[in-house]
Design an enzyme around this catalytic site. Structure first.
Site, mmCIF file in Angstrom:
data_model
loop_
_atom_site.group_PDB
_atom_site.id
_atom_site.type_symbol
_atom_site.label_atom_id
_atom_site.label_comp_id
_atom_site.label_asym_id
_atom_site.label_seq_id
_atom_site.Cartn_x
_atom_site.Cartn_y
_atom_site.Cartn_z
ATOM 1 N N CYS A 43 -9.238 -3.357 -0.242
ATOM 2 C CA CYS A 43 -10.110 -4.201 0.588
ATOM 3 C C CYS A 43 -10.524 -3.573 1.915
ATOM 4 O O CYS A 43 -11.712 -3.362 2.158
ATOM 5 C CB CYS A 43 -9.421 -5.546 0.842
ATOM 6 N N ARG A 57 -4.296 2.239 -4.623
ATOM 7 C CA ARG A 57 -5.683 2.523 -4.267
ATOM 8 C C ARG A 57 -5.799 2.801 -2.766
ATOM 9 O O ARG A 57 -5.347 2.029 -1.940
ATOM 10 C CB ARG A 57 -6.592 1.354 -4.659
#
Length: 434
Positions: free
Chosen positions: A260, A328
């Site tokens: 995010c 990630r």
């Protein structure tokens, strides 16, 4: 109510499972056949604390099912939540191809009163563009925005006890339907903020970018602490106790990562640039965080007298933060990549994210280990890269007896300096002088 989540990734899966637990009839759809098969067998594709318990409860209550097929059953649904990914394009712009693909497919199967809710993180103006897109195809569905604010590692608690529920709507019917869906949470006191579509979309980007800014700022203040002998932990506490600022996201470290923050701040920067606004703060945060892993490697090199080639280094922690298996944009992975490019031999361990790390990064000089103790054998330095609480409980006396050089650099400030030094380690942390 009857609701569907299109996209059973992190957001769709957590949201769908908890909505089923709250009493709604939920269908989660994903085009990954293997994932759907596992979910129907109560096997989660992600790690999230307590989520397995809620999955079991929702399935056994017959309120949750998983499918990979768009069907006419969708005509019975009150709302469709779009929770697919919106990855970054080359210049930081959000790629909405998965959103439009989902909208295309559901529009052929739902009834005219069904509300399409965009829960994916999308640029401001996207919902209005989707409405126009559907209208051009002869559809007149209501579309709403409902951004998510789940933190990996505490997503179940975040969904059940949210700081706020944000919805963007352009009519009272959409607002009323969303109030019904979220009624179990509203009744227990959750704040329900209603705004227009564009503002709702922007709230998500600005929230994440502001939090990223706090992280980047305290990281740079840690660098200052190292130069002048200040204590970064005390500094963070002293600043964070000010209620106007708050303590959260003031932990100095190797930078922010995950799915995010890096993506959303790039997208917001792209948005302001498209509108000819020179937002220097966003650019500075992006640059600061991009440089952070290299700065951490420089600290490691300094401790090893500038000589990295051929060294054996243990990296403890591979996920971008504790409580998740997500690697990630993980600072740990970035640090390992830089070290490998400098001909370092890396021995890596993570209590949860090991398999995802293996899929993400392979190299002849990189070995993954099933235990922290094994990873630390015969190394020149130990690097704490993720703030897993398990690392505090390790038998550091045993590890001291196994290492080649008893040196630790704690990039998360989780270990006790005095305890480590008493054992015999040379211990350094972010924000302390090297």
């Amino acid at each position: 109510m009857n609701i569907t989540f299109i996209g059973s990734g992190y957001v769709g899966l957590v949201s769908g499972i908890i909505m089923g637990y709250l009493g709604h009839n939920v269908t989660c759809l994903d085009n990954d056949d293997v994932k759907i098969s596992k979910l129907n067998k109560k096997i989660l594709p992600i790690y999230e604390a307590k989520l397995d318990e809620y999955l079991k409860h929702a399935l056994e209550s017959d309120r949750l099912k998983f499918t990979n097929i768009y069907s006419n059953e969708f005509r019975n649904f009150d709302a469709i939540f779009i929770t697919v990914g919106t990855p970054s394009k080359e210049l930081g712009e959000a790629d909405l191809k998965y959103v439009y693909d989902a909208v295309d497919k559901v529009s052929k199967h739902i009834n005219k009163d069904c509300l399409i809710v965009i829960k994916s993180t999308v640029p401001p103006g996207s919902c209005n563009n989707i409405i126009a897109y559907l209208k051009a195809k002869g559809f007149s569905f209501n579309v709403a925005s409902n951004p998510e604010f789940l933190r990996e590692g505490s997503a179940v608690e975040d969904f059940l006890y949210p700081d706020r529920i944000v919805v963007g709507v352009n009519n009272k019917e959409s607002e009323a339907l969303l109030r019904k869906i979220y009624a179990p949470l509203i009744e227990q006191g959750a704040k329900f903020l209603v705004t227009n579509l564009v503002t709702s979309e922007l709230i998500k980007y600005v929230s994440n970018s502001f939090l990223a800014t706090k992280i980047a700022f305290i990281n740079e203040m840690a660098d200052l602490c190292e130069k002048i002998g200040a204590n970064i932990k005390d500094l963070s506490q002293g600043v964070g106790l000010d209620q106007r600022i708050g303590r959260n996201f003031l932990n100095a470290g190797p930078g922010f990562g995950g799915s995010c923050f890096p993506k959303d701040i790039l997208a917001l920067n792209n948005l302001v640039e498209n509108h000819k606004i020179d937002c220097k703060i966003l650019k500075s945060v992006i640059k600061s965080n991009k440089l952070r892993p290299s700065n951490m490697v420089a600290k490691i090199a300094t401790l090893l007298d500038g000589d990295l080639k051929g060294r054996n280094i243990a990296i403890l922690g591979l996920t971008y933060k504790a409580g998740t298996d997500d690697v990630r944009a993980s600072p740990a992975i970035e640090i390992i990549t830089i070290l490998l490019n400098k001909d370092v031999y890396v021995k890596a361990f993570d209590p949860i994210g090991l398999e995802n790390a293996k899929k993400n990064l392979e190299h002849k000089n990189l070995l993954y280990f099933a235990s922290a103790v094994e990873a630390c054998k015969s190394v020149d330095i130990i690097v704490i890269a993720t703030e897993w609480s398990e690392f505090k409980e390790l038998n550091w006396q045993e590890i001291y007896n196994l290492v080649k050089s008893p040196m630790i650099i704690d990039l998360r400030n989780i270990l006790d300096n005095e305890v480590m030094k008493k054992i015999g380690f040379r211990y350094y942390a972010v924000g302390s002088q090297i």
